[in-house]
Design a protein around this motif. Sequence first.
Motif, PDB file in Angstrom:
ATOM      1  N   GLU A 254      16.140   9.651   8.852  1.00  0.00           N
ATOM      2  CA  GLU A 254      15.218   8.764   8.114  1.00  0.00           C
ATOM      3  C   GLU A 254      13.798   9.297   8.209  1.00  0.00           C
ATOM      4  O   GLU A 254      13.441  10.042   9.123  1.00  0.00           O
ATOM      5  CB  GLU A 254      15.262   7.350   8.724  1.00  0.00           C
ATOM      6  N   HIS A 255      12.964   8.852   7.283  1.00  0.00           N
ATOM      7  CA  HIS A 255      11.532   9.149   7.352  1.00  0.00           C
ATOM      8  C   HIS A 255      10.955   8.469   8.606  1.00  0.00           C
ATOM      9  O   HIS A 255      11.459   7.423   9.039  1.00  0.00           O
ATOM     10  CB  HIS A 255      10.859   8.589   6.093  1.00  0.00           C
ATOM     11  N   HIS A 256       9.884   9.038   9.148  1.00  0.00           N
ATOM     12  CA  HIS A 256       9.285   8.443  10.356  1.00  0.00           C
ATOM     13  C   HIS A 256       8.820   7.002  10.138  1.00  0.00           C
ATOM     14  O   HIS A 256       8.717   6.237  11.103  1.00  0.00           O
ATOM     15  CB  HIS A 256       8.117   9.308  10.849  1.00  0.00           C
TER      16      HIS A 256
ATOM     17  N   ASN B 105      17.267  11.638   1.013  1.00  0.00           N
ATOM     18  CA  ASN B 105      16.458  12.220   2.080  1.00  0.00           C
ATOM     19  C   ASN B 105      15.336  13.067   1.472  1.00  0.00           C
ATOM     20  O   ASN B 105      15.576  13.885   0.575  1.00  0.00           O
ATOM     21  CB  ASN B 105      17.328  13.055   3.016  1.00  0.00           C
ATOM     22  N   ASN B 106      14.116  12.872   1.971  1.00  0.00           N
ATOM     23  CA  ASN B 106      12.946  13.554   1.400  1.00  0.00           C
ATOM     24  C   ASN B 106      12.894  15.043   1.714  1.00  0.00           C
ATOM     25  O   ASN B 106      12.185  15.785   1.057  1.00  0.00           O
ATOM     26  CB  ASN B 106      11.654  12.876   1.884  1.00  0.00           C
ATOM     27  N   GLU B 107      13.635  15.508   2.709  1.00  0.00           N
ATOM     28  CA  GLU B 107      13.563  16.935   3.050  1.00  0.00           C
ATOM     29  C   GLU B 107      14.671  17.747   2.404  1.00  0.00           C
ATOM     30  O   GLU B 107      14.451  18.892   2.016  1.00  0.00           O
ATOM     31  CB  GLU B 107      13.582  17.117   4.573  1.00  0.00           C
TER      32      GLU B 107
ATOM     33  N   SER C 129       0.829  -1.220   0.000  1.00  0.00           N
ATOM     34  CA  SER C 129       0.000   0.000   0.000  1.00  0.00           C
ATOM     35  C   SER C 129       0.860   1.265   0.000  1.00  0.00           C
ATOM     36  O   SER C 129       0.331   2.358   0.139  1.00  0.00           O
ATOM     37  CB  SER C 129      -0.902   0.009   1.232  1.00  0.00           C
ATOM     38  N   GLY C 130       2.179   1.129  -0.110  1.00  0.00           N
ATOM     39  CA  GLY C 130       3.010   2.341  -0.179  1.00  0.00           C
ATOM     40  C   GLY C 130       4.315   2.195   0.574  1.00  0.00           C
ATOM     41  O   GLY C 130       4.660   1.118   1.093  1.00  0.00           O
ATOM     42  N   GLY C 131       5.040   3.312   0.646  1.00  0.00           N
ATOM     43  CA  GLY C 131       6.361   3.317   1.262  1.00  0.00           C
ATOM     44  C   GLY C 131       6.323   2.940   2.736  1.00  0.00           C
ATOM     45  O   GLY C 131       7.193   2.219   3.228  1.00  0.00           O
ATOM     46  N   THR C 132       5.313   3.405   3.443  1.00  0.00           N
ATOM     47  CA  THR C 132       5.237   3.131   4.885  1.00  0.00           C
ATOM     48  C   THR C 132       5.115   1.640   5.142  1.00  0.00           C
ATOM     49  O   THR C 132       5.862   1.063   5.946  1.00  0.00           O
ATOM     50  CB  THR C 132       4.042   3.896   5.497  1.00  0.00           C
ATOM     51  N   GLU C 133       4.201   0.991   4.434  1.00  0.00           N
ATOM     52  CA  GLU C 133       4.025  -0.456   4.627  1.00  0.00           C
ATOM     53  C   GLU C 133       5.284  -1.219   4.208  1.00  0.00           C
ATOM     54  O   GLU C 133       5.696  -2.169   4.889  1.00  0.00           O
ATOM     55  CB  GLU C 133       2.813  -0.960   3.838  1.00  0.00           C
TER      56      GLU C 133
ATOM     57  N   SER D  59      16.926  -0.269   2.140  1.00  0.00           N
ATOM     58  CA  SER D  59      16.973   1.160   1.833  1.00  0.00           C
ATOM     59  C   SER D  59      15.580   1.665   1.461  1.00  0.00           C
ATOM     60  O   SER D  59      14.887   1.069   0.623  1.00  0.00           O
ATOM     61  CB  SER D  59      17.958   1.447   0.690  1.00  0.00           C
ATOM     62  N   ASP D  60      15.201   2.759   2.095  1.00  0.00           N
ATOM     63  CA  ASP D  60      13.970   3.462   1.752  1.00  0.00           C
ATOM     64  C   ASP D  60      14.291   4.270   0.493  1.00  0.00           C
ATOM     65  O   ASP D  60      14.983   5.293   0.552  1.00  0.00           O
ATOM     66  CB  ASP D  60      13.585   4.357   2.939  1.00  0.00           C
ATOM     67  N   CYS D  61      13.811   3.756  -0.647  1.00  0.00           N
ATOM     68  CA  CYS D  61      14.109   4.405  -1.938  1.00  0.00           C
ATOM     69  C   CYS D  61      12.888   5.160  -2.458  1.00  0.00           C
ATOM     70  O   CYS D  61      12.720   5.321  -3.673  1.00  0.00           O
ATOM     71  CB  CYS D  61      14.552   3.349  -2.953  1.00  0.00           C
ATOM     72  N   VAL D  62      12.037   5.599  -1.540  1.00  0.00           N
ATOM     73  CA  VAL D  62      10.776   6.243  -1.928  1.00  0.00           C
ATOM     74  C   VAL D  62      11.013   7.499  -2.769  1.00  0.00           C
ATOM     75  O   VAL D  62      10.240   7.814  -3.669  1.00  0.00           O
ATOM     76  CB  VAL D  62       9.934   6.535  -0.658  1.00  0.00           C
ATOM     77  N   GLN D  63      12.090   8.226  -2.482  1.00  0.00           N
ATOM     78  CA  GLN D  63      12.308   9.462  -3.257  1.00  0.00           C
ATOM     79  C   GLN D  63      13.173   9.228  -4.496  1.00  0.00           C
ATOM     80  O   GLN D  63      13.399  10.161  -5.272  1.00  0.00           O
ATOM     81  CB  GLN D  63      12.958  10.539  -2.370  1.00  0.00           C
ATOM     82  N   THR D  64      13.678   8.008  -4.690  1.00  0.00           N
ATOM     83  CA  THR D  64      14.565   7.794  -5.849  1.00  0.00           C
ATOM     84  C   THR D  64      13.985   6.844  -6.893  1.00  0.00           C
ATOM     85  O   THR D  64      14.175   7.081  -8.087  1.00  0.00           O
ATOM     86  CB  THR D  64      15.951   7.297  -5.398  1.00  0.00           C
TER      87      THR D  64
ATOM     88  N   ALA E  17       9.472   1.481  -2.313  1.00  0.00           N
ATOM     89  CA  ALA E  17       9.099   2.555  -3.248  1.00  0.00           C
ATOM     90  C   ALA E  17       7.621   2.878  -3.083  1.00  0.00           C
ATOM     91  O   ALA E  17       6.850   2.058  -2.571  1.00  0.00           O
ATOM     92  CB  ALA E  17       9.376   2.115  -4.684  1.00  0.00           C
ATOM     93  N   SER E  18       7.242   4.071  -3.547  1.00  0.00           N
ATOM     94  CA  SER E  18       5.868   4.550  -3.395  1.00  0.00           C
ATOM     95  C   SER E  18       5.399   5.190  -4.706  1.00  0.00           C
ATOM     96  O   SER E  18       6.075   6.079  -5.245  1.00  0.00           O
ATOM     97  CB  SER E  18       5.856   5.585  -2.259  1.00  0.00           C
ATOM     98  N   GLY E  19       4.216   4.751  -5.188  1.00  0.00           N
ATOM     99  CA  GLY E  19       3.736   5.205  -6.497  1.00  0.00           C
ATOM    100  C   GLY E  19       3.422   6.695  -6.593  1.00  0.00           C
ATOM    101  O   GLY E  19       3.623   7.315  -7.643  1.00  0.00           O
ATOM    102  N   HIS E  20       2.931   7.287  -5.496  1.00  0.00           N
ATOM    103  CA  HIS E  20       2.451   8.671  -5.625  1.00  0.00           C
ATOM    104  C   HIS E  20       3.583   9.684  -5.685  1.00  0.00           C
ATOM    105  O   HIS E  20       3.332  10.885  -5.866  1.00  0.00           O
ATOM    106  CB  HIS E  20       1.433   9.011  -4.531  1.00  0.00           C
ATOM    107  N   LYS E  21       4.835   9.236  -5.564  1.00  0.00           N
ATOM    108  CA  LYS E  21       5.961  10.172  -5.670  1.00  0.00           C
ATOM    109  C   LYS E  21       6.386  10.376  -7.124  1.00  0.00           C
ATOM    110  O   LYS E  21       7.224  11.227  -7.412  1.00  0.00           O
ATOM    111  CB  LYS E  21       7.161   9.668  -4.863  1.00  0.00           C
ATOM    112  N   PHE E  22       5.859   9.548  -8.045  1.00  0.00           N
ATOM    113  CA  PHE E  22       6.229   9.738  -9.462  1.00  0.00           C
ATOM    114  C   PHE E  22       4.995   9.635 -10.366  1.00  0.00           C
ATOM    115  O   PHE E  22       4.987   8.925 -11.363  1.00  0.00           O
ATOM    116  CB  PHE E  22       7.365   8.782  -9.892  1.00  0.00           C
TER     117      PHE E  22
HETATM  118  C1  LIG Z   1      11.464   8.936   2.197  1.00  0.00           C
HETATM  119  C2  LIG Z   1      10.040   8.516   2.398  1.00  0.00           C
HETATM  120  N1  LIG Z   1       9.788   7.321   2.931  1.00  0.00           N
HETATM  121  C3  LIG Z   1       8.533   6.889   3.115  1.00  0.00           C
HETATM  122  C4  LIG Z   1       7.446   7.664   2.785  1.00  0.00           C
HETATM  123  C5  LIG Z   1       6.060   7.143   2.999  1.00  0.00           C
HETATM  124  O1  LIG Z   1       5.511   6.705   1.784  1.00  0.00           O
HETATM  125  P1  LIG Z   1       3.924   6.522   1.629  1.00  0.00           P
HETATM  126  O2  LIG Z   1       3.326   7.876   1.606  1.00  0.00           O
HETATM  127  O3  LIG Z   1       3.763   5.804   0.309  1.00  0.00           O
HETATM  128  O4  LIG Z   1       3.475   5.669   2.761  1.00  0.00           O
HETATM  129  C6  LIG Z   1       7.659   8.933   2.231  1.00  0.00           C
HETATM  130  C7  LIG Z   1       6.531   9.827   1.919  1.00  0.00           C
HETATM  131  O5  LIG Z   1       6.506  10.984   2.248  1.00  0.00           O
HETATM  132  C8  LIG Z   1       8.994   9.377   2.025  1.00  0.00           C
HETATM  133  O6  LIG Z   1       9.262  10.570   1.512  1.00  0.00           O
END
Ligand SMILES: Cc1ncc(COP(=O)(O)O)c(C=O)c1O
Length: 384
Positions: free
Chosen positions: A98-100, A155-157, A70-74, A180-185, A203-208
């Motif tokens: 790191e992301h929370h 890093n997302n920030e 369901s996304g990067g968090t899961e 590795s959390d590759c959500v932003q790459t 990875a997370s779909g809504h980032k691209f």
């Molecule tokens: C680096 C990073 N990890 C994880 C997440 C969480 O991803 P998702 O919104 O798909 O749960 C985000 C989203 O902001 C992110 O930027």
Amino acid sequence: MKKYIYLDNAATTALDAEVLSAMLPYLTEHYGNPSSSYALGREAKAAIEANRKSVALALGVSPLNIYFTSGGTESNNTAIACAVNELGCKHIITSSIEHHAVLNTVKRYCERSAIDCTILTPSTQGFLNLQELEDKLIEKNKEGIKCLVSLMHANNEIGVLLDIEKVGNLCEKYNAIFHSDCVQTIGHLEMDLKKYKLHFASASGHKFHGPKGTGILYASERVKLSPLIIGGGQERQSRAGTENVAGIVGFGKALELSMRNHPEESTYIRSLNELMRNALSQSIPDVSFNSPIDGLYTVLSVNFLNAMPGSLLLAHLDRAGICASGGSACSSGSDGGSHVINALGLSSSGSTVRFSFSKLTSATDVDEAVRALSAIFQSTVPVA
Ligand SMILES: Cc1ncc(COP(=O)(O)O)c(C=O)c1O
């Protein structure tokens, strides 16, 4: 419709029209449950497997390594849970930026079970000391304690990039599991996951420009993924619940498009990032940048020295129709401060705004945002 200047693409991106078109038939005529054995179900199952193949191809891995989530968090939660519960990791090495979805998960395991952690602190530019990482891996290896290393690719920030190839080599050398959390790459950089010796990547779909609520977890064949969500046998017994078929189709289409158009789009987005960096330097006094010049091209984190509090600055921008963040999306509009900016030791020196760009951002958007910022600073008295 209200016109926004949307400069918060690291928080989320607009759904691509082509992605929506690919998804729509799976919300209408192909509505079967992929676990059903009749033709309508098989059509849905076939769409999932076709997208698993195309995602795997884009990332240089086998379809057997790709699990839809369901996304990067899961994905982050699943990787960490698997490392701790199934792979014998008793020590987790991560970083304070790191992301929370990683940081809070690691903290919970450390609070509630016999797991220890090391939280690496980066330099003020966000770079990790890889010697410190190696020293910790040597120490734990000598003690016979298996480690999980969970470090984000970008890093997302602030957009600082990790040398994941080097970290992968270190993890292999000292027998550690590497996530590795590759959500932003993923979707923004060309990625060959095999090369990086990762055990897990998220990875997370809504980032691209894919749909929200979609993601993948890459798990190497060296690990057997165990489910975080328990129930039916979907995703080869590794992630229960009826699949989000339209979402999976959308994720696959979005990744296919972003990889196909990557050379031109990344050049274009990088040029917008440079345009904003230069325009802000020229028109706003006391501005500095938290994003390294060679960081991720989609993100520009800006520090306005001696400016008003961050929440007030974001409120002024909002009033001007400009969407930007104080840090990550979780901290937009909040003055509690970003844990990343705090960890870098930059919180006392001004207010931080993260601008982030996509293929849908225009040079006019950037110009208007810079003009609005100039006007905001000219009309307000600086904080002493
Ligand atoms: C680096 C990073 N990890 C994880 C997440 C969480 O991803 P998702 O919104 O798909 O749960 C985000 C989203 O902001 C992110 O930027």
